[in-house]
Structure formats: structure tokens, C-alpha cells
Design an enzyme around this catalytic site. Sequence first.
Site, PDB file in Angstrom:
ATOM      1  CD  GLU A 172      -7.904   5.131  -4.125  1.00  0.00           C
ATOM      2  OE1 GLU A 172      -8.745   5.958  -3.670  1.00  0.00           O
ATOM      3  OE2 GLU A 172      -7.141   4.473  -3.396  1.00  0.00           O
ATOM      4  CG  ASP A 209      -3.653   6.623  -3.458  1.00  0.00           C
ATOM      5  OD1 ASP A 209      -4.676   5.941  -3.548  1.00  0.00           O
ATOM      6  OD2 ASP A 209      -2.892   6.601  -2.462  1.00  0.00           O
ATOM      7  CG  HIS A 224      -1.826   1.116   1.364  1.00  0.00           C
ATOM      8  ND1 HIS A 224      -1.741   2.040   2.386  1.00  0.00           N
ATOM      9  CD2 HIS A 224      -2.897   1.480   0.611  1.00  0.00           C
ATOM     10  CE1 HIS A 224      -2.715   2.911   2.262  1.00  0.00           C
ATOM     11  NE2 HIS A 224      -3.429   2.602   1.194  1.00  0.00           N
ATOM     12  CD  GLU A 261      -2.959   1.873  -3.040  1.00  0.00           C
ATOM     13  OE1 GLU A 261      -3.924   2.642  -3.175  1.00  0.00           O
ATOM     14  OE2 GLU A 261      -1.916   2.186  -2.397  1.00  0.00           O
ATOM     15  CG  HIS A 285      -3.846   9.262  -0.005  1.00  0.00           C
ATOM     16  ND1 HIS A 285      -4.436  10.085   0.940  1.00  0.00           N
ATOM     17  CD2 HIS A 285      -4.696   8.220  -0.172  1.00  0.00           C
ATOM     18  CE1 HIS A 285      -5.582   9.549   1.333  1.00  0.00           C
ATOM     19  NE2 HIS A 285      -5.764   8.424   0.672  1.00  0.00           N
TER      20      HIS A 285
END
Length: 262
Positions: free
Chosen positions: A122, A38, A9, A36, A51
Site C-alpha cells: 500500500e 505500507d 496485515h 501486506e 504505516h
Amino acid sequence: MTTPLVFAHRGASYDLPEHTLAAYLRALDEGADGLECDVRLTRDGHLVCVHDRRLDRTSNGHGLVSARTLAELDALDFGSWHRADAPADDDPLDESHTRLLTLERLLDAVRSAGRPVRLLIETKHPSRYRGEVERKLVALLRRHGLAEPRPDHPVQVTVMSFSPLAVRRIRELAPALPTVLLLEVLPRWWPVGRLPFGSRIAGPGVDLVRNRPRLVPALRAAGNSVYVWTVNEPADLELVLATGVDGVITDRPAHALARLGR
């Protein structure tokens, strides 16, 4: 029971500053199945791995990410804020690995890993640029040959969002790309087990999984995969493993891999 995939993450973000190349390289070294990240758009149209809407928490800058150009963001320090209490004898991080990370640079790193890697991207909303985020993302993935997954390609991309409209845009722009609908709460209108706009992967938060013990079985019974975020504590890891999830998204990939005996 299938062993779940372990996704880092924002990289190995417990140990190193989130969304920096250093954090992602550490996660790859630790053996994470995937990463992962953003993404947000800069004022001049570049996708960057950040993020928050604002720069204040993770850099020495201030204001909105979306109001800055790539050059302005590249001048900021995205590494010094993290774990300021770390021992003084720790090896210093390579400065080039703690500056702003563009999605393009992350893709280059993943493709250079020399092994299969899954990448969860994301798209962050709300955004002043609305659907341009997804359009820019799909265009970048096409340039890298990643918008249409191929079984023989070592890099597999999945796009995630809390926004059902963002998921729909991805399905329209790149129908073959897998999509994840992220869930922090369950909308009252949502029939549990069914995902909108062709998504086949649900992304509930670990608190939601804890509070709704029937959620994961219902999702899986409907034929969906389940990736749970952000699973850092040992008790939470045991919880999600017991429910039979397909993916664990964690700040501490090495710990999850060790628990799985890998």
C-alpha cells in the site's frame, strides 16, 4: 465457494510488532498466503515499511517519517512498544528483526521463503513526495523483476491505495501490475461495482462490508475480486467468509487459517 487467500496485515501484527521482519517471518511460518505492508519515502528516497506519518506510535522516535533519512530511522527501536505486558519469560526477539524494515529487505525475505507468496503493497497518501512514491516503488520492483507478473514466479505483487490518483499512477507506470482500490467509505459519485483506472480488485474495510451488505455481491457481479481489511474478530471473519470474498487481510493470520482448516 473458493477458499479466500489469507494476507498478514503488517505481518503477524497481533503477536509481534507491526512492519518488523519478525512479524513477517512469523506470518510466513504460520502459512499465510501473502503479506501486506505500507510504504513511505524517507527524506533520502528510500521506501520503508511504516504505516503512520509520524514515528511516535511505533518507535522511540518522534516527528515525520518523511523528514528523516534512512540512517536516522535505522537507529530507532521499532519493537519495544508492542505488547509491553507480555510475560517476562517470553523469548526475546532478535534485535535485527525489530528495527526499521525497508521494502527492499522485505522483498528479499519474501523471495527467500521457498514457496509462493503474494505481497500487497500500500502506498500511503497524502505524502509530501506525491507521485515519487509510486515511481520509486515501480523502479524497485523492476530491479527485482516483479513489475510484470509472471505465472511461474513465486512472488506476486499487487499495489494498493486509498488514493485513486495513486492507483492511476501505478497503471501508467506498470500496466501489468494488479491494483487494489481501498475503500473506507463509498463516495457518492462512485457507481457500485465499477472500479476506476483499470483496477480489478476492491479493498473495502470490514465495517463497510458490515454496513453495506450488497456491496461485495455487487463488486463480484461486476467481475471484481474483493479483499477485505482488517478482519480480526471471529464474527467479522464469519461475515466476510459468508459473502464469498477473495482475500482476508488480518493481524491474526494463524486464526484465519485455522478457521479455514488449513
